[in-house]
Design a protein around this motif. Structure first.
Motif, mmCIF file in Angstrom:
data_model
loop_
_atom_site.group_PDB
_atom_site.id
_atom_site.type_symbol
_atom_site.label_atom_id
_atom_site.label_comp_id
_atom_site.label_asym_id
_atom_site.label_seq_id
_atom_site.Cartn_x
_atom_site.Cartn_y
_atom_site.Cartn_z
ATOM 1 N N ARG A 125 59.870 -10.529 124.747
ATOM 2 C CA ARG A 125 58.942 -9.679 123.995
ATOM 3 C C ARG A 125 58.419 -10.366 122.738
ATOM 4 N NH1 ARG A 125 55.939 -5.984 125.266
ATOM 5 N NH2 ARG A 125 56.228 -4.886 123.300
ATOM 6 N N GLY A 126 58.845 -11.607 122.499
ATOM 7 C CA GLY A 126 58.387 -12.336 121.322
ATOM 8 C C GLY A 126 59.230 -12.107 120.088
ATOM 9 N N ALA A 127 60.272 -11.286 120.215
ATOM 10 C CA ALA A 127 61.181 -11.043 119.090
ATOM 11 C C ALA A 127 62.250 -12.137 119.044
ATOM 12 C CB ALA A 127 61.821 -9.665 119.227
ATOM 13 N N THR A 128 63.101 -12.076 118.044
ATOM 14 C CA THR A 128 64.115 -13.115 117.843
ATOM 15 C C THR A 128 65.512 -12.538 118.038
ATOM 16 O OG1 THR A 128 62.710 -14.274 116.259
ATOM 17 C CG2 THR A 128 65.060 -14.786 116.219
ATOM 18 N N PRO A 129 66.280 -13.084 118.991
ATOM 19 C CA PRO A 129 67.670 -12.646 119.129
ATOM 20 C C PRO A 129 68.535 -13.272 118.036
ATOM 21 C CG PRO A 129 67.169 -14.344 120.754
ATOM 22 C CD PRO A 129 65.891 -14.067 120.012
ATOM 23 N N ILE A 130 69.351 -12.464 117.394
ATOM 24 C CA ILE A 130 70.292 -12.930 116.387
ATOM 25 C C ILE A 130 71.687 -12.819 117.004
ATOM 26 C CG2 ILE A 130 71.198 -12.630 114.059
ATOM 27 C CD1 ILE A 130 68.216 -13.405 114.155
ATOM 28 N N PHE A 131 72.376 -13.939 117.133
ATOM 29 C CA PHE A 131 73.636 -13.971 117.873
ATOM 30 C C PHE A 131 74.812 -13.588 116.977
ATOM 31 C CE2 PHE A 131 70.836 -17.129 119.973
ATOM 32 C CZ PHE A 131 70.607 -16.391 121.124
ATOM 33 N N VAL A 132 75.526 -12.574 117.422
ATOM 34 C CA VAL A 132 76.660 -12.033 116.676
ATOM 35 C C VAL A 132 77.950 -12.437 117.393
ATOM 36 C CG1 VAL A 132 77.744 -9.940 115.767
ATOM 37 C CG2 VAL A 132 75.235 -10.068 115.980
ATOM 38 N N PHE A 138 67.438 -21.362 123.593
ATOM 39 C CA PHE A 138 67.524 -20.835 122.237
ATOM 40 C C PHE A 138 67.859 -21.898 121.197
ATOM 41 C CE2 PHE A 138 68.827 -16.953 124.744
ATOM 42 C CZ PHE A 138 67.614 -16.300 124.571
ATOM 43 N N LYS A 139 67.726 -23.166 121.576
ATOM 44 C CA LYS A 139 68.123 -24.228 120.650
ATOM 45 C C LYS A 139 67.281 -24.233 119.373
ATOM 46 C CE LYS A 139 65.249 -27.943 122.643
ATOM 47 N NZ LYS A 139 65.275 -29.290 123.258
ATOM 48 N N MET A 140 66.041 -23.720 119.450
ATOM 49 C CA MET A 140 65.167 -23.728 118.275
ATOM 50 C C MET A 140 65.659 -22.804 117.162
ATOM 51 S SD MET A 140 64.362 -21.129 120.297
ATOM 52 C CE MET A 140 63.459 -21.922 121.626
ATOM 53 N N LEU A 141 66.580 -21.878 117.502
ATOM 54 C CA LEU A 141 67.080 -20.938 116.495
ATOM 55 C C LEU A 141 68.107 -21.569 115.568
ATOM 56 C CD1 LEU A 141 67.396 -17.723 118.683
ATOM 57 C CD2 LEU A 141 65.557 -18.353 117.102
ATOM 58 N N GLN A 142 68.714 -22.677 116.005
ATOM 59 C CA GLN A 142 69.651 -23.454 115.176
ATOM 60 C C GLN A 142 70.737 -22.555 114.549
ATOM 61 O OE1 GLN A 142 66.889 -25.465 112.503
ATOM 62 N NE2 GLN A 142 66.737 -27.198 113.891
ATOM 63 N N THR A 143 71.433 -21.825 115.414
ATOM 64 C CA THR A 143 72.507 -20.940 114.957
ATOM 65 C C THR A 143 73.668 -21.757 114.395
ATOM 66 O OG1 THR A 143 71.894 -19.311 116.644
ATOM 67 C CG2 THR A 143 74.104 -19.119 115.691
ATOM 68 N N ASP A 144 74.205 -21.300 113.284
ATOM 69 C CA ASP A 144 75.343 -21.975 112.648
ATOM 70 C C ASP A 144 76.566 -21.876 113.560
ATOM 71 O OD1 ASP A 144 77.058 -23.116 110.665
ATOM 72 O OD2 ASP A 144 77.686 -21.082 110.128
ATOM 73 N N GLU A 145 77.169 -23.018 113.876
ATOM 74 C CA GLU A 145 78.310 -23.054 114.797
ATOM 75 C C GLU A 145 79.489 -22.221 114.289
ATOM 76 O OE1 GLU A 145 78.823 -24.417 117.822
ATOM 77 O OE2 GLU A 145 76.710 -24.919 117.925
ATOM 78 N N GLU A 146 79.750 -22.298 113.008
ATOM 79 C CA GLU A 146 80.899 -21.587 112.455
ATOM 80 C C GLU A 146 80.747 -20.071 112.582
ATOM 81 O OE1 GLU A 146 83.924 -22.576 111.253
ATOM 82 O OE2 GLU A 146 83.282 -24.456 112.179
ATOM 83 N N SER A 147 79.514 -19.599 112.592
ATOM 84 C CA SER A 147 79.290 -18.155 112.654
ATOM 85 C C SER A 147 79.640 -17.575 114.013
ATOM 86 C CB SER A 147 77.826 -17.830 112.309
ATOM 87 O OG SER A 147 76.956 -18.285 113.349
ATOM 88 N N CYS A 148 79.771 -18.426 115.030
ATOM 89 C CA CYS A 148 80.098 -17.956 116.379
ATOM 90 C C CYS A 148 81.292 -18.719 116.950
ATOM 91 C CB CYS A 148 78.891 -18.102 117.298
ATOM 92 S SG CYS A 148 77.535 -16.969 116.918
ATOM 93 N N ALA A 149 82.262 -18.987 116.092
ATOM 94 C CA ALA A 149 83.416 -19.810 116.486
ATOM 95 C C ALA A 149 84.278 -19.140 117.551
ATOM 96 C CB ALA A 149 84.260 -20.129 115.257
ATOM 97 N N VAL A 150 84.418 -17.812 117.493
ATOM 98 C CA VAL A 150 85.248 -17.118 118.486
ATOM 99 C C VAL A 150 84.636 -17.263 119.872
ATOM 100 C CG1 VAL A 150 86.126 -14.876 119.255
ATOM 101 C CG2 VAL A 150 86.185 -15.478 116.821
ATOM 102 N N THR A 151 83.336 -17.059 119.976
ATOM 103 C CA THR A 151 82.662 -17.208 121.266
ATOM 104 C C THR A 151 82.831 -18.614 121.815
ATOM 105 O OG1 THR A 151 81.016 -15.504 120.789
ATOM 106 C CG2 THR A 151 80.413 -17.149 122.428
#
Length: 381
Positions: free
Chosen positions: A94-101, A329-342
């Motif tokens: 839909r053109g929106a941005t997923p924020i990974f939790v 989703f590589k363009m979103l450059q999510t911080d690795e530490e923020s998703c360490a459990v996953t």
């Protein structure tokens, strides 16, 4: 041995399935009709909502909700990092941005504390506007909907419950599919309530939203399908699939949900000393789309998987990589530490055969193999 044995179900209840299919063929109604209407009413009653709208599959169910809510460019939608790709895909579509939790290390579901942190981060960055949270009922276990609901209310966010794997699960007396503003599920054959092909459904108490989605699913129809008042899609559940699902819903309610919980107890009793078994919070019930254990490392997990395979015992890895590491989703450059459990879970989890027709003897065979392997590894370590 099958990972999820759909053939056993058919063989045991062949006459009922055959009668449902033949009746549909004889009546000659293959789009809509009584079987679809009956299924929708029954699902409304079972889940406990005013509206059930069936559709072609679970992914389109979520997509149509995004369309109805006009989610698009500039909007942020919060999704768990540990889940199937489609949950985030429908956001990007839909053109929106997923924020990974990141997720809770025990339940594997969206961590409410991490959700609050992600919302604050988006608000502080002022790049996107927070709009929606999509908690996933992973592996059959409902997400922490009460806590997530309070956070969403505080930030004026809508909730779309992704119950694709969660049908039949509950928190107290409230069933999966009844949380949030709207919920969706999937009838993919391997799901807790699965068809003999694709299918999906949307659940809501919102009359306006329900009517809007009923329009979107048939090319944006108005008073009929030749009166088109908005851009929509073509997303219908076939009558044959509805007829099959009506039989399967009987079986699910009568015995299958109880049976998978019994099998879970058998697994737990035999494996709790050697692996981390699924954690179910108090007042929660899971429908066990998967029975997933945790190993010590990726290397141990892969060795066990190979060992089981050599014995003819299937196992699967759900999921091999976090959503934030997917190429799309590589363009979103999510911080690795923020998703360490996953990231850790993707290296540790292994799903064992689970379905209502698994026998105690088969559970014994599987557990004996797992224990034999792990005990031997411990001795040689």
């Amino acid at each position: 041995m099958e990972f999820r044995d759909l053939k056993k179900q058919y063989q045991k209840h062949k006459e009922r399935f055959d009668c449902a299919v033949i009746k549909t063929m004889e009546e000659g109604v293959f789009i809509g009709g009584d079987a679809v209407e009956k299924l929708e009413r029954r699902l409304e009653d079972y889940v406990g909502v005013k509206h059930c709208i069936t559709c072609a599959n679970g992914t389109e169910a979520m997509t149509m909700v995004m369309m109805a809510w006009d989610i698009g460019e500039g909007d942020a939608v919060f999704v768990p990092d540990f889940t199937f790709f489609s949950t985030a895909e429908i956001v990007a579509f839909r053109g929106a941005t997923p924020i990974f939790v990141d997720v809770d290390p025990n339940t594997f579901n969206m961590d409410p504390i991490k959700l609050e942190a992600c919302i604050q981060s988006v608000l502080n960055a002022k790049r996107w506007t927070p709009k929606v949270v999509i908690p996933v009922d992973l592996f059959g276990l409902p997400a922490a909907h009460n806590e997530i609901g309070r956070i969403a209310d505080r930030h004026n966010l809508r909730i779309l419950e992704d119950a694709a794997q969660g049908f039949g699960g509950c928190i107290g007396d409230k069933k999966a599919g009844s949380f949030g503003h709207v919920a969706t599920t999937s009838f993919f054959p391997a799901k807790p309530l699965g068809a003999y092909g694709d299918g999906g459904a949307i659940f809501t108490d919102d009359d306006v939203l329900a009517n809007q989605i009923r329009s979107i699913k048939v090319h944006g129809k108005g008073i009929n399908k030749y009166d088109n008042i908005q851009i929509g899609v073509n997303s219908r559940l076939d009558t044959l699939q509805a007829a099959i699902l009506n039989v399967k819903l009987d079986l699910f309610i009568d015995r299958e949900l109880a049976d998978v919980n019994h099998i879970k107890a058998l697994y737990d009793d035999r494996l709790k000393e050697v692996v981390v078994t699924p954690y179910i919070p108090e007042e929660y019930i899971s429908s066990y789309a998967q029975y997933t254990v945790k190993l010590k490392s990726k290397e141990q997990r892969e060795r066990l998987k190979l060992y089981l395979g050599a014995l003819g015992i299937p196992s699967m890895v759900y999921y091999i990589k976090p959503l934030h590491k997917q190429e799309a989703f590589k363009m979103l450059q999510t911080d690795e530490e923020s998703c360490a459990v996953t990231t850790d879970l993707c290296d540790q989890v292994l799903s064992l055969p689970m379905h209502p027709y698994l026998t105690e003897a088969e559970v014994d065979e599987i557990c004996k193999a797992v224990k034999t392997f792990l005990i031997a590894e411990a001795v040689t370590a």
